[in-house]
Design an enzyme around this catalytic site. Structure first.
Site, PDB file in Angstrom:
ATOM      1  N   LYS A   1      -9.890 -19.402  16.660  1.00 42.91           N
ATOM      2  CA  LYS A   1      -9.582 -18.634  15.449  1.00 42.91           C
ATOM      3  C   LYS A   1     -10.773 -18.709  14.520  1.00 42.91           C
ATOM      4  O   LYS A   1     -11.531 -19.680  14.548  1.00 42.91           O
ATOM      5  CB  LYS A   1      -8.356 -19.229  14.750  1.00 42.91           C
ATOM      6  CG  LYS A   1      -7.665 -18.275  13.816  1.00 42.91           C
ATOM      7  CD  LYS A   1      -6.767 -17.308  14.569  1.00 42.91           C
ATOM      8  CE  LYS A   1      -6.016 -16.378  13.656  1.00 42.91           C
ATOM      9  NZ  LYS A   1      -4.977 -15.643  14.384  1.00 42.91           N
TER      10      LYS A   1
HETATM   11  P1  NAD Z   1      -1.992  -7.631   7.247  1.00 44.47           P
HETATM   12  O1  NAD Z   1      -3.097  -8.075   6.353  1.00 44.47           O
HETATM   13  O2  NAD Z   1      -2.047  -6.295   7.893  1.00 44.47           O
HETATM   14  O3  NAD Z   1      -0.583  -7.690   6.460  1.00 44.47           O
HETATM   15  C1  NAD Z   1      -0.138  -8.805   5.762  1.00 44.47           C
HETATM   16  C2  NAD Z   1       1.026  -8.377   4.858  1.00 44.47           C
HETATM   17  O4  NAD Z   1       1.557  -9.523   4.191  1.00 44.47           O
HETATM   18  C3  NAD Z   1       0.625  -7.402   3.753  1.00 44.47           C
HETATM   19  O5  NAD Z   1       1.675  -6.484   3.539  1.00 44.47           O
HETATM   20  C4  NAD Z   1       0.466  -8.321   2.535  1.00 44.47           C
HETATM   21  O6  NAD Z   1       0.593  -7.653   1.288  1.00 44.47           O
HETATM   22  C5  NAD Z   1       1.582  -9.282   2.794  1.00 44.47           C
HETATM   23  N1  NAD Z   1       1.431 -10.544   2.063  1.00 44.47           N
HETATM   24  C6  NAD Z   1       0.317 -11.279   1.902  1.00 44.47           C
HETATM   25  N2  NAD Z   1       0.581 -12.353   1.145  1.00 44.47           N
HETATM   26  C7  NAD Z   1       1.896 -12.291   0.851  1.00 44.47           C
HETATM   27  C8  NAD Z   1       2.760 -13.115   0.112  1.00 44.47           C
HETATM   28  N3  NAD Z   1       2.317 -14.214  -0.496  1.00 44.47           N
HETATM   29  N4  NAD Z   1       4.067 -12.750   0.035  1.00 44.47           N
HETATM   30  C9  NAD Z   1       4.503 -11.636   0.649  1.00 44.47           C
HETATM   31  N5  NAD Z   1       3.731 -10.819   1.362  1.00 44.47           N
HETATM   32  C10 NAD Z   1       2.447 -11.153   1.447  1.00 44.47           C
HETATM   33  O7  NAD Z   1      -1.849  -8.803   8.323  1.00 44.47           O
HETATM   34  P2  NAD Z   1      -1.179  -8.737   9.771  1.00 44.47           P
HETATM   35  O8  NAD Z   1      -2.251  -8.490  10.764  1.00 44.47           O
HETATM   36  O9  NAD Z   1       0.025  -7.873   9.731  1.00 44.47           O
HETATM   37  O10 NAD Z   1      -0.752 -10.260   9.974  1.00 44.47           O
HETATM   38  C11 NAD Z   1       0.477 -10.781   9.423  1.00 44.47           C
HETATM   39  C12 NAD Z   1       0.816 -12.077  10.129  1.00 44.47           C
HETATM   40  O11 NAD Z   1       0.933 -11.833  11.529  1.00 44.47           O
HETATM   41  C13 NAD Z   1      -0.222 -13.195   9.991  1.00 44.47           C
HETATM   42  O12 NAD Z   1       0.442 -14.444   9.945  1.00 44.47           O
HETATM   43  C14 NAD Z   1      -1.021 -13.078  11.269  1.00 44.47           C
HETATM   44  O13 NAD Z   1      -1.659 -14.284  11.620  1.00 44.47           O
HETATM   45  C15 NAD Z   1       0.077 -12.720  12.240  1.00 44.47           C
HETATM   46  N6  NAD Z   1      -0.398 -12.060  13.474  1.00 44.47           N
HETATM   47  C16 NAD Z   1      -1.110 -10.895  13.412  1.00 44.47           C
HETATM   48  C17 NAD Z   1      -1.510 -10.294  14.614  1.00 44.47           C
HETATM   49  C18 NAD Z   1      -2.218  -8.969  14.635  1.00 44.47           C
HETATM   50  O14 NAD Z   1      -2.430  -8.437  15.741  1.00 44.47           O
HETATM   51  N7  NAD Z   1      -2.579  -8.383  13.494  1.00 44.47           N
HETATM   52  C19 NAD Z   1      -1.202 -10.892  15.839  1.00 44.47           C
HETATM   53  C20 NAD Z   1      -0.456 -12.067  15.858  1.00 44.47           C
HETATM   54  C21 NAD Z   1      -0.053 -12.641  14.650  1.00 44.47           C
END
Ligand code: NAD
Length: 410
Positions: free
Chosen positions: A102
């Site tokens: 990561k």
């Molecule tokens: P992203 O940046 O696209 O979206 C994150 C969302 O969470 C946004 O809507 C943001 O406003 C919201 N957010 C941030 N802080 C917040 C808070 N304190 N309270 C409420 N909402 C909040 O990110 P993503 O890629 O969708 O990733 C989200 C989660 O999924 C993370 O934990 C990431 O590690 C995990 N993840 C992502 C992927 C991927 O392919 N993108 C894969 C596996 C896991």
């Protein structure tokens, strides 16, 4: 507990059930390499900033290191270490031929222009390029990074090492990305929920779902679960949450977010705080923002029957124990959100072959992998009489240990 201690707590449960000795536990816990680099950023206003970036390579017994790159002010060594370790176990649960890694840069991306984010990304690549590559370590998007950032990443690496699209996944489709990568993590979450419900003789039809975080994972998850008949009654982002007991119109909400940049003030919804949303009355709670949101303080108040972990590490150890005690079924991150890394694997395969799959093929192969992984986990749950989370860690540890033993330690 810190995020890394929490991941080690879940690992320890699997180690104990499998009866591993202390030396082996240390070997499987300890990251192989940790890079901490200074990224020098000339700002648009002529000032210069020194920013810290990390890449933690946790384990590569099963294949090249693999894992996302996060831009967030809370990024630090401990969080990146925890997320790198989770990647090792996630790739093993779904059986894609990778290890775990990561990366992260400790910034608030909102405070930087696009041109600054591009310079920052390129400077970070120049600091770590000797330690990554299509057969060494392959980054991908995570919180606050997207296809555009991956495009810059690919371009900078290619300037240094020649044409190597497989150095990073989650690239724009026009720039060697894969069809279906954008929706992959949310789609994988939907498949995981479908399988867990089916094993209980149930289906998604009419299920009331709450989604925390309407970013890549949350918005796609919500959209695809709604397509399967679920009712998304609440969702949120960093600015606040929205609620509608009759179900939110997800395509209209996505348009609203596109126009306004937030879910807040979506017509026909009432406001709800991010704290209240986690304990709202619903069938399925999908945390899809950041880690450590279900804790000793609020897990006892969760009303959902299922917690679908779109986010990485949303439950603390105490939160997880309370949910399990209360009979809430946690569909753990290392299985639930593995759709992203699975389609990243498909993208890498396409890049290595210079061949493009159709979106139907991507989605069908993802479905097959998520369904097969669930069948395997069911078998482990029965074999050891454990929860889905413990089964996922047991299965992952067995796979990584077996690869480590077969490769030999000489
Ligand atoms: P992203 O940046 O696209 O979206 C994150 C969302 O969470 C946004 O809507 C943001 O406003 C919201 N957010 C941030 N802080 C917040 C808070 N304190 N309270 C409420 N909402 C909040 O990110 P993503 O890629 O969708 O990733 C989200 C989660 O999924 C993370 O934990 C990431 O590690 C995990 N993840 C992502 C992927 C991927 O392919 N993108 C894969 C596996 C896991």
């Amino acid at each position: 507990m810190t995020p890394y201690e929490t991941t080690n707590h879940f690992l320890q449960e699997a180690f104990d059930i499998l009866g591993l000795d202390e030396n082996y536990k240390r070997l499987l816990r300890t990251p192989s390499r940790e890079l901490r680099v200074e990224v020098v950023l000339p700002r648009d206003d002529g000032t210069v900033e020194s920013i810290i970036g990390y890449r933690v390579q946790h384990d590569n017994a099963r294949g090249p290191y693999k894992g996302g790159l996060r831009y967030h002010p809370k990024v630090d060594e401990d969080e990146v270490r925890s997320l790198a370790s989770l990647m090792t176990w996630k790739t093993a649960v779904v059986g894609v031929p990778y290890g775990g890694a990561k990366g992260g840069i400790a910034i608030q991306p909102r405070d930087y222009s696009q041109a600054e984010l591009e310079r920052l990304t390129r400077a970070f690549v120049r600091q770590i390029h000797d330690f990554i590559g299509p057969d060494q370590d392959i980054p991908a998007p995570d919180v606050n990074t997207n296809a555009t950032v991956m495009g810059w990443f690919f371009d900078e690496y290619t300037r240094l090492h020649g044409f190597k699209p497989g150095v990073v996944t989650g690239k724009p489709v026009e720039l060697h990305g894969s069809l279906g990568r954008g929706s992959a993590t949310g789609r994988g979450c939907m498949f995981a929920l479908r399988e867990v419900l089916a094993a209980a003789g149930d289906s998604m039809e009419g299920k009331r779902v709450v989604v925390q975080g309407f970013g890549n994972v949350g918005s796609w998850g919500a959209h695809l679960m709604a397509e399967q008949g679920a009712k998304i009654i609440a969702t949120s982002d960093i600015n606040g949450g929205i609620f509608n007991a009759d179900g939110l119109d997800i395509p209209a909400l996505r348009d609203h977010v596109e126009r306004t940049g937030s879910v807040v003030d979506f017509p026909g919804s009432t406001p709800i705080s991010n704290d209240d949303l986690l304990v709202a009355d619903c069938d399925v709670l999908m945390p899809a923002a950041l880690g450590h949101v279900l804790t000793a303080d609020n897990a006892g108040d969760v009303k959902a029957k299922y917690v679908l972990e779109g986010a990485n590490g949303p439950c603390t150890a105490e939160g997880d124990a309370i949910l399990e005690r209360n009979g809430v079924v946690c569909i753990p991150d290392i299985y639930a959100n593995a759709g992203g890394v699975t389609v990243s694997y498909f993208e890498w395969v396409q890049n290595l072959q210079n061949f493009k799959w159709t979106e139907e093929k991507v989605n069908a192969e993802l479905d097959a992998i998520m369904t097969r992984a669930h069948e395997t986990l069911r078998g482990v749950m029965e074999e050891f009489g454990v929860s889905l989370r413990k089964a996922a860690f047991i299965q992952a540890v067995r796979a990584v240990k077996s690869a480590t033993d077969l490769r030999g330690l000489q």
